[in-house]
Write a protein that holds these residues in place. Sequence first.
Motif, PDB file in Angstrom:
ATOM      1  N   LEU A   1       0.828  -1.205   0.000  1.00  0.00           N
ATOM      2  CA  LEU A   1       0.000   0.000   0.000  1.00  0.00           C
ATOM      3  C   LEU A   1       0.864   1.258   0.000  1.00  0.00           C
ATOM      4  O   LEU A   1       0.579   2.223  -0.711  1.00  0.00           O
ATOM      5  N   ALA A   2       1.923   1.250   0.793  1.00  0.00           N
ATOM      6  CA  ALA A   2       2.798   2.422   0.858  1.00  0.00           C
ATOM      7  C   ALA A   2       3.550   2.640  -0.442  1.00  0.00           C
ATOM      8  O   ALA A   2       3.832   3.779  -0.833  1.00  0.00           O
ATOM      9  N   GLN A   3       3.876   1.550  -1.150  1.00  0.00           N
ATOM     10  CA  GLN A   3       4.601   1.681  -2.414  1.00  0.00           C
ATOM     11  C   GLN A   3       3.774   2.382  -3.492  1.00  0.00           C
ATOM     12  O   GLN A   3       4.307   2.788  -4.515  1.00  0.00           O
ATOM     13  N   SER A   4       2.480   2.533  -3.229  1.00  0.00           N
ATOM     14  CA  SER A   4       1.646   3.284  -4.168  1.00  0.00           C
ATOM     15  C   SER A   4       1.811   4.785  -3.976  1.00  0.00           C
ATOM     16  O   SER A   4       1.136   5.576  -4.643  1.00  0.00           O
TER      17      SER A   4
ATOM     18  N   LEU B   1      -7.298  -2.287  -3.147  1.00  0.00           N
ATOM     19  CA  LEU B   1      -7.342  -1.026  -2.412  1.00  0.00           C
ATOM     20  C   LEU B   1      -6.628   0.081  -3.181  1.00  0.00           C
ATOM     21  O   LEU B   1      -7.151   1.197  -3.308  1.00  0.00           O
ATOM     22  N   VAL B   2      -5.448  -0.211  -3.712  1.00  0.00           N
ATOM     23  CA  VAL B   2      -4.689   0.810  -4.440  1.00  0.00           C
ATOM     24  C   VAL B   2      -5.452   1.279  -5.671  1.00  0.00           C
ATOM     25  O   VAL B   2      -5.535   2.489  -5.948  1.00  0.00           O
ATOM     26  N   ARG B   3      -6.019   0.349  -6.405  1.00  0.00           N
ATOM     27  CA  ARG B   3      -6.788   0.723  -7.597  1.00  0.00           C
ATOM     28  C   ARG B   3      -7.964   1.611  -7.217  1.00  0.00           C
ATOM     29  O   ARG B   3      -8.237   2.638  -7.859  1.00  0.00           O
ATOM     30  N   PHE B   4      -8.687   1.225  -6.148  1.00  0.00           N
ATOM     31  CA  PHE B   4      -9.849   2.002  -5.699  1.00  0.00           C
ATOM     32  C   PHE B   4      -9.432   3.382  -5.209  1.00  0.00           C
ATOM     33  O   PHE B   4     -10.067   4.393  -5.541  1.00  0.00           O
TER      34      PHE B   4
END
Length: 290
Positions: free
Chosen positions: A62-65, A277-280
């Motif tokens: 998640l953080a890498q996004s 989650l990242v896409r959303f």
Amino acid sequence: MSTPRFLTLPPGVRPISVDTAAGTFAALEAMPVSGIPERWPALLVPGLTGSKEDFISVLQTLAQSGRRVIAIDMRGQFETDGPDDPAAYTCAALGNDIDLLAQTVGGDEPLHLVGHSFGGLVTREAVIDGRTKFASYTLMSSGPGAIVGPRERFGRAMLTELPEFGLEHLWHNRMEPEALAAGVPDEIVAFLRKRLFSNSPVGMTTMTRQVLSAPDRCGDLAQVGVATLVLYGEHDDGWPPHLQAEMAHRLDAECVVVPGAAHSPAVEAPETTAAALVRFWNAAEARLLS
């Protein structure tokens, strides 16, 4: 009961404390490799018998996004202190904590909010009260109201046994046998025991009453207008999958079913869950910034 896949913190993840007007909250913070967040932050809230460690497997991804991501222990959970006052553990009181945490973590930026299981019932209070601007909201393995099915029966057993016999009885007669039957490694079993005995018994009892009696607030939540995702495992043994799908329809929310996962998709299918989650989150930010 969710079981973190590993307890060693990945690179870029560290334990921190978050100070708010309601007290200090134990948390895990994940940062992008660059150390500079380029996107809006996220706040992750665990379920009733859970803790911030339930999100370890997704924090780095998640953080890498490009985000600062914070997972917390709610008051009375694991490493966050809580009072011996039942009123401190209602959904409304805990939801107020989430407002304060979101405002502290987000600062002047909108924030992505995720609530897992009972954490979904808590976080929706903060979304509905409208005091904090959220970039998006995710209900992960949560439901429209009181829990039903096997976990309802477990909760009612907890309410009977916990006040009379205490946490030791709950561990030895219910949670430890469940973990051993599932083949959980010894070091994780030891962590689960430590976590359980660190919880406030008053908090656990009150939160259990809350999850067993929570009203359906889909109507209130639907009126808020925050981009919402309903995400759950295809084999969820908490709120039945069909009930969560119906909730998504009522909320006009996006719905993601995680293949192979049950009640803890962040543990059981971390890469699929993190990608969803990242896409959303990216889509929600694009809409708000357009």
